[in-house]
Structures are given as structure tokens and as C-alpha cells.
Design a protein around this motif. Structure first.
Motif, PDB file in Angstrom:
ATOM      1  N   LEU A 290      -5.453 -10.283  -7.394  1.00 36.80           N
ATOM      2  CA  LEU A 290      -5.141  -9.962  -8.789  1.00 36.80           C
ATOM      3  C   LEU A 290      -4.810 -11.214  -9.601  1.00 36.80           C
ATOM      4  O   LEU A 290      -4.173 -12.135  -9.108  1.00 36.80           O
ATOM      5  CB  LEU A 290      -3.956  -8.999  -8.863  1.00 36.80           C
TER       6      LEU A 290
ATOM      7  N   ASN B 217      -4.052  -5.504  -3.823  1.00 37.95           N
ATOM      8  CA  ASN B 217      -5.164  -6.418  -4.062  1.00 37.95           C
ATOM      9  C   ASN B 217      -4.600  -7.826  -4.192  1.00 37.95           C
ATOM     10  O   ASN B 217      -4.015  -8.186  -5.216  1.00 37.95           O
ATOM     11  CB  ASN B 217      -5.910  -6.004  -5.334  1.00 37.95           C
TER      12      ASN B 217
ATOM     13  N   ASN C 150      -4.416   1.079  -2.476  1.00 39.03           N
ATOM     14  CA  ASN C 150      -4.388  -0.208  -1.778  1.00 39.03           C
ATOM     15  C   ASN C 150      -3.981  -1.334  -2.721  1.00 39.03           C
ATOM     16  O   ASN C 150      -4.265  -1.299  -3.922  1.00 39.03           O
ATOM     17  CB  ASN C 150      -5.765  -0.530  -1.190  1.00 39.03           C
TER      18      ASN C 150
ATOM     19  N   GLN D 196       0.870  -1.181   0.000  1.00 35.67           N
ATOM     20  CA  GLN D 196       0.000   0.000   0.000  1.00 35.67           C
ATOM     21  C   GLN D 196       0.897   1.219   0.000  1.00 35.67           C
ATOM     22  O   GLN D 196       1.973   1.210   0.605  1.00 35.67           O
ATOM     23  CB  GLN D 196      -0.881   0.008   1.242  1.00 35.67           C
TER      24      GLN D 196
ATOM     25  N   GLN E   3      -7.359   1.486  -5.803  1.00 36.45           N
ATOM     26  CA  GLN E   3      -6.973   0.102  -5.566  1.00 36.45           C
ATOM     27  C   GLN E   3      -6.480  -0.498  -6.870  1.00 36.45           C
ATOM     28  O   GLN E   3      -7.008  -0.204  -7.945  1.00 36.45           O
ATOM     29  CB  GLN E   3      -8.154  -0.727  -5.053  1.00 36.45           C
ATOM     30  N   ARG E   4      -5.482  -1.342  -6.758  1.00 35.93           N
ATOM     31  CA  ARG E   4      -5.011  -2.074  -7.931  1.00 35.93           C
ATOM     32  C   ARG E   4      -6.066  -3.125  -8.284  1.00 35.93           C
ATOM     33  O   ARG E   4      -6.490  -3.894  -7.424  1.00 35.93           O
ATOM     34  CB  ARG E   4      -3.678  -2.721  -7.640  1.00 35.93           C
ATOM     35  N   GLN E   5      -6.483  -3.131  -9.552  1.00 35.97           N
ATOM     36  CA  GLN E   5      -7.484  -4.085 -10.005  1.00 35.97           C
ATOM     37  C   GLN E   5      -7.159  -4.532 -11.424  1.00 35.97           C
ATOM     38  O   GLN E   5      -6.447  -3.849 -12.157  1.00 35.97           O
ATOM     39  CB  GLN E   5      -8.888  -3.462  -9.995  1.00 35.97           C
TER      40      GLN E   5
END
Length: 150
Positions: free
Chosen positions: A56, A53, A51, A42, A102-104
């Protein structure tokens, strides 16, 4: 596969133009696993928190390209390449609200375009120029957010 050349009848007289060669289409694929930082790290920049994830999925790339090279009188070479790439499950930072990202995985990023290069040989140096035109589109579910960069 060796490069293909055009027939001699299509060439300009006195061999001023080598009709060139093209490598034919090339297909490729690959993948990239999420980094440990994308999965578990993070970070905060100013008032925005991004944030990690842990859920993933790996990115998957499929692409194709084809190009041609033309030699003009042994002093100038012109090259052009067309390409099309699809990156599925691309990992990116998605804005959740004004202060949170957020990483997505997004569905896909499609990039297609043309690259053109010219090289000219002079007695003591080589002059090169290149141009790339790429059109990329992100395919993702959820609300659209403008990310235009000027």
C-alpha cells in the motif's frame, strides 16, 4: 489573513445586519501512511476474509474551501462553507470475489459540497441547526461494483 467585511453602504439601516465576513479561500494538503493492520493484518467476518496488502502507498489529500459568516441583528448567525477535496491513493477494501477482499489503493476519491449553519441566541439558550450536502465519487480502475447504501 483577517476576515473581510462588506462596505457599510451595503448594510441594512440601523445595523440590523452585520454584512459579515469571509475568510477567503483556504488550501490545504496532507498525507496518511497505511497502518500496520492495513499492511500486515488479516481478518475474517462471517465467511468473508479481508487480506492485508504490504504494497500500500500513502494517501495524499489536497483541498480547498471558502466560507462566509453573516450576523443578523446580533442574535442570529448564518454561515456557509463550500469545499472540494481530492484524496489520492485512498486505502479501501476491494472485493476480489464473493468470499475475499483485500486492502488496496484506489486512484482517488473526490468530495465536494456545501455546509450551512444557523445559530440563534435566546435569553437562556442557543438554538443551532446545520446542513451538509456532500457529493463523493470514487475513481478506480477495474470492474465497477455497486455499493449503494440505502
Amino acid at each position: 489573513m483577517p476576515p473581510r467585511s462588506c462596505p457599510d453602504t451595503a448594510c441594512v439601516a440601523d445595523n440590523l445586519v452585520d454584512c459579515g465576513s469571509w475568510g477567503g479561500p483556504a488550501g490545504y494538503s496532507g498525507f496518511r501512511l497505511p497502518t500496520l493492520n492495513e499492511l500486515y493484518g488479516q481478518f475474517v467476518i462471517g465467511s468473508i476474509t479481508t487480506n492485508a496488502n504490504a504494497g500500500l502507498m500513502p494517501e495524499k489529500l489536497r483541498g480547498i474551501e471558502a466560507g462566509i459568516d453573516v450576523d443578523l441583528a446580533g442574535k442570529t448567525t448564518l454561515s456557509a462553507t463550500l469545499f472540494y477535496n481530492m484524496l489520492e491513493n485512498a486505502i479501501t477494501n476491494v472485493t476480489l470475489n464473493a468470499a475475499m477482499r483485500q486492502r488496496q489503493n484506489v486512484d482517488a476519491i473526490i468530495a465536494k459540497g456545501l455546509e450551512v449553519t444557523a445559530d440563534s441566541k435566546f435569553s437562556d439558550f442557543i438554538l443551532s441547526a446545520s446542513y451538509a450536502d456532500a457529493d463523493s465519487k470514487v475513481s478506480a480502475h477495474g470492474p465497477a461494483v455497486s455499493t449503494r447504501i440505502c
